[in-house]
Write an enzyme that holds these catalytic residues in place. Sequence first.
Site, PDB file in Angstrom:
ATOM      1  N   ARG A  66       0.800  -1.230   0.000  1.00 49.83           N
ATOM      2  CA  ARG A  66       0.000   0.000   0.000  1.00 49.83           C
ATOM      3  C   ARG A  66       0.829   1.274   0.000  1.00 49.83           C
ATOM      4  O   ARG A  66       0.293   2.359  -0.205  1.00 49.83           O
ATOM      5  CB  ARG A  66      -0.925   0.001   1.217  1.00 49.83           C
ATOM      6  CG  ARG A  66      -2.017  -1.060   1.173  1.00 49.83           C
ATOM      7  CD  ARG A  66      -2.821  -1.097   2.451  1.00 49.83           C
ATOM      8  NE  ARG A  66      -2.008  -1.547   3.589  1.00 49.83           N
ATOM      9  CZ  ARG A  66      -2.460  -1.678   4.822  1.00 49.83           C
ATOM     10  NH1 ARG A  66      -3.727  -1.382   5.092  1.00 49.83           N
ATOM     11  NH2 ARG A  66      -1.673  -2.101   5.791  1.00 49.83           N
ATOM     12  N   LYS A 172       4.314 -20.027   7.417  1.00 51.13           N
ATOM     13  CA  LYS A 172       3.503 -20.463   8.552  1.00 51.13           C
ATOM     14  C   LYS A 172       3.021 -19.226   9.305  1.00 51.13           C
ATOM     15  O   LYS A 172       3.593 -18.149   9.121  1.00 51.13           O
ATOM     16  CB  LYS A 172       4.310 -21.397   9.451  1.00 51.13           C
ATOM     17  CG  LYS A 172       5.364 -20.719  10.351  1.00 51.13           C
ATOM     18  CD  LYS A 172       6.002 -21.739  11.260  1.00 51.13           C
ATOM     19  CE  LYS A 172       6.936 -21.102  12.251  1.00 51.13           C
ATOM     20  NZ  LYS A 172       6.289 -20.379  13.334  1.00 51.13           N
ATOM     21  N   HIS A 202      11.241 -22.895   7.623  1.00 49.82           N
ATOM     22  CA  HIS A 202      12.628 -22.493   7.397  1.00 49.82           C
ATOM     23  C   HIS A 202      13.629 -23.441   8.051  1.00 49.82           C
ATOM     24  O   HIS A 202      14.784 -23.512   7.639  1.00 49.82           O
ATOM     25  CB  HIS A 202      12.866 -21.057   7.864  1.00 49.82           C
ATOM     26  CG  HIS A 202      12.863 -20.865   9.350  1.00 49.82           C
ATOM     27  ND1 HIS A 202      11.716 -20.601  10.061  1.00 49.82           N
ATOM     28  CD2 HIS A 202      13.864 -20.911  10.256  1.00 49.82           C
ATOM     29  CE1 HIS A 202      12.020 -20.489  11.341  1.00 49.82           C
ATOM     30  NE2 HIS A 202      13.304 -20.671  11.490  1.00 49.82           N
ATOM     31  N   LYS A 206      17.871 -25.548   6.797  1.00 46.57           N
ATOM     32  CA  LYS A 206      19.151 -25.502   7.503  1.00 46.57           C
ATOM     33  C   LYS A 206      20.019 -26.698   7.098  1.00 46.57           C
ATOM     34  O   LYS A 206      19.546 -27.827   7.008  1.00 46.57           O
ATOM     35  CB  LYS A 206      18.932 -25.489   9.017  1.00 46.57           C
ATOM     36  CG  LYS A 206      18.260 -24.212   9.517  1.00 46.57           C
ATOM     37  CD  LYS A 206      18.079 -24.245  11.020  1.00 46.57           C
ATOM     38  CE  LYS A 206      17.424 -22.963  11.523  1.00 46.57           C
ATOM     39  NZ  LYS A 206      18.284 -21.789  11.376  1.00 46.57           N
ATOM     40  N   ASP A 259       3.430 -22.697  17.702  1.00 47.73           N
ATOM     41  CA  ASP A 259       4.457 -21.925  17.019  1.00 47.73           C
ATOM     42  C   ASP A 259       5.635 -22.783  16.584  1.00 47.73           C
ATOM     43  O   ASP A 259       6.246 -22.519  15.551  1.00 47.73           O
ATOM     44  CB  ASP A 259       4.949 -20.801  17.939  1.00 47.73           C
ATOM     45  CG  ASP A 259       5.877 -19.827  17.232  1.00 47.73           C
ATOM     46  OD1 ASP A 259       5.588 -19.468  16.077  1.00 47.73           O
ATOM     47  OD2 ASP A 259       6.893 -19.425  17.835  1.00 47.73           O
ATOM     48  N   HIS A 264       8.211 -27.141  13.153  1.00 47.60           N
ATOM     49  CA  HIS A 264       9.640 -27.442  13.202  1.00 47.60           C
ATOM     50  C   HIS A 264       9.944 -28.792  13.841  1.00 47.60           C
ATOM     51  O   HIS A 264      10.646 -29.631  13.263  1.00 47.60           O
ATOM     52  CB  HIS A 264      10.378 -26.357  13.987  1.00 47.60           C
ATOM     53  CG  HIS A 264      10.193 -24.974  13.464  1.00 47.60           C
ATOM     54  ND1 HIS A 264       9.981 -24.714  12.132  1.00 47.60           N
ATOM     55  CD2 HIS A 264      10.213 -23.762  14.088  1.00 47.60           C
ATOM     56  CE1 HIS A 264       9.865 -23.402  11.957  1.00 47.60           C
ATOM     57  NE2 HIS A 264      10.002 -22.824  13.124  1.00 47.60           N
ATOM     58  N   LYS A 362      10.709 -20.314  25.553  1.00 46.05           N
ATOM     59  CA  LYS A 362      11.337 -18.988  25.572  1.00 46.05           C
ATOM     60  C   LYS A 362      11.962 -18.755  26.950  1.00 46.05           C
ATOM     61  O   LYS A 362      11.557 -19.340  27.944  1.00 46.05           O
ATOM     62  CB  LYS A 362      10.291 -17.897  25.305  1.00 46.05           C
ATOM     63  CG  LYS A 362       9.485 -18.067  24.032  1.00 46.05           C
ATOM     64  CD  LYS A 362      10.294 -17.740  22.814  1.00 46.05           C
ATOM     65  CE  LYS A 362       9.410 -17.766  21.557  1.00 46.05           C
ATOM     66  NZ  LYS A 362      10.190 -17.518  20.331  1.00 46.05           N
TER      67      LYS A 362
END
Length: 510
Positions: A66, A172, A202, A206, A259, A264, A362
């Site tokens: 935009r 994702k 991703h 690797k 997540d 993964h 985390k």
Amino acid sequence: MSTTSAWVNPLRNAKDKRLPRIAGPSGMVIFGVTGDLARKKLLPAIYDLANRGLLPAGFTLVGYGRRDWDKQAFCDYVREAAEAGARTTFNEHVWEHLAKGIEFVQGNFDNEGFDKLSARLAELNASRGTGGNWAYYLSVPPEFFSDICHQLERVGMADSTDNSWRRVIIEKPFGHDQNSARQLNEIVNAVFPESSVFRIDHYLGKETVQNILALRFANQIFEPMWNAHYIDHVQITMAEDIGLGGRAGYYDGIGAARDVIQNHLLQLLALVAMEEPSSFDPEALQAEKIKVLRATNAVHPLNKTTARGQYSAGWQGSEYVKGLREEEGFDPESTTETYAACTLEVNSRRWAGVPFYLRTGKRLGRRVTEIALVFKTAPHQPFDQGQADSLGQNAVVIRVQPDEGVTMRFGSKVPGSTMEVRDVNMDFAYAEAFTEESPEAYERLILDALLDESSLFPTNEEVELSWSILDPIIEYWSNIGQPEQYRAGTWGPESADRMLRRRGHSWRRP
């Protein structure tokens, strides 16, 4: 000089893995080009591919958004992203060549914008020699997939022909459960056939993830012991030391399991547990991964075989950090987990009885992703009492990041006049063994999409099967209230340790 196809095409022969793989005439349109993913990963990866000589001479990059940008403003934006994030040294000559094919089209996801985009791509087909071959990168939230796909279909930019191809690359998350994933797949596949859909995970780009296949199938010393006769259990860990400050809009309500585990970690499990494929062609690899995912399910009872946590304030190294509920944008009563662990089993002859422990979190002790295959103890040890008290279980550890490589742990005699055995490590590190720098994951995946090489991209069936494994766990967690708290800088909640102790196991401390 000969101009036969044998001379013209060898560098574009994706079947011969010894040769550089150079994309043929093509271009890419990025939707969501002003977002963090495009700026930090996609644009630097495209520059690096150009700098490595892996893009065609007429490669064309079109940003769609935009903003009121002309070609020069977008070029400046792409250059800034490339200089900040590229892994190769910035080369002015390469940039000048790439910049000739950089364009920007302003628009929304409406008829006017896509009519403008269609007209511009037609002009670029003629002026840049793209051959009508376009990859559409949807770096946008899933709620926009339908509008974009149907607009591309409306203006005739979705159909491949005998002389050109059209592909869609999707980031994702692929839904938030199995039903939503199935709906997304139906939306995309209504416009693009499955063979033209490339779903980005991703982690599969690797080098160390791909090395799982080489480690297993190129070496006779590993594969004969890669089964339940010798392996006691498998641990797959993705730990991060960062928190979620500033990411509430994306993460709150999603959580660590959706997540990371759904994509993964389950993909890593599939590569570790799959049978040897007949070849490394996409169809053969995907078929073996699908077999594993079909055979995988959560171990019950879930109150003892899973763990869910949320980080509270604590020390991350020398820094005192906030807990999740104090982070900006998060509800003080948030039930979003920042730590998730589960016990899975693969119901096959190879893996019967072997628990697979998956965990992610985390604000853990350090940043590390690894796969540890822990072997059973020897059935008989002819050592006297005390001689092998320091000996643990043998293990093969595949380090995905950082310090990519493989470690083998085994017992060895301690030098001296007495027989004492303790654990030692034999280590292989990519950085020491190879002078070549590993390409960034997005480089590999973008190039593969341009080459129609889909080995490293999950199919819609893989995505839906992964959700079918995880959905019962998430549903159970949704009915038990708040996640267990764990201090930042530690290795997760106490329930995660109990989860392994019930089988006589313990988590590795990477």
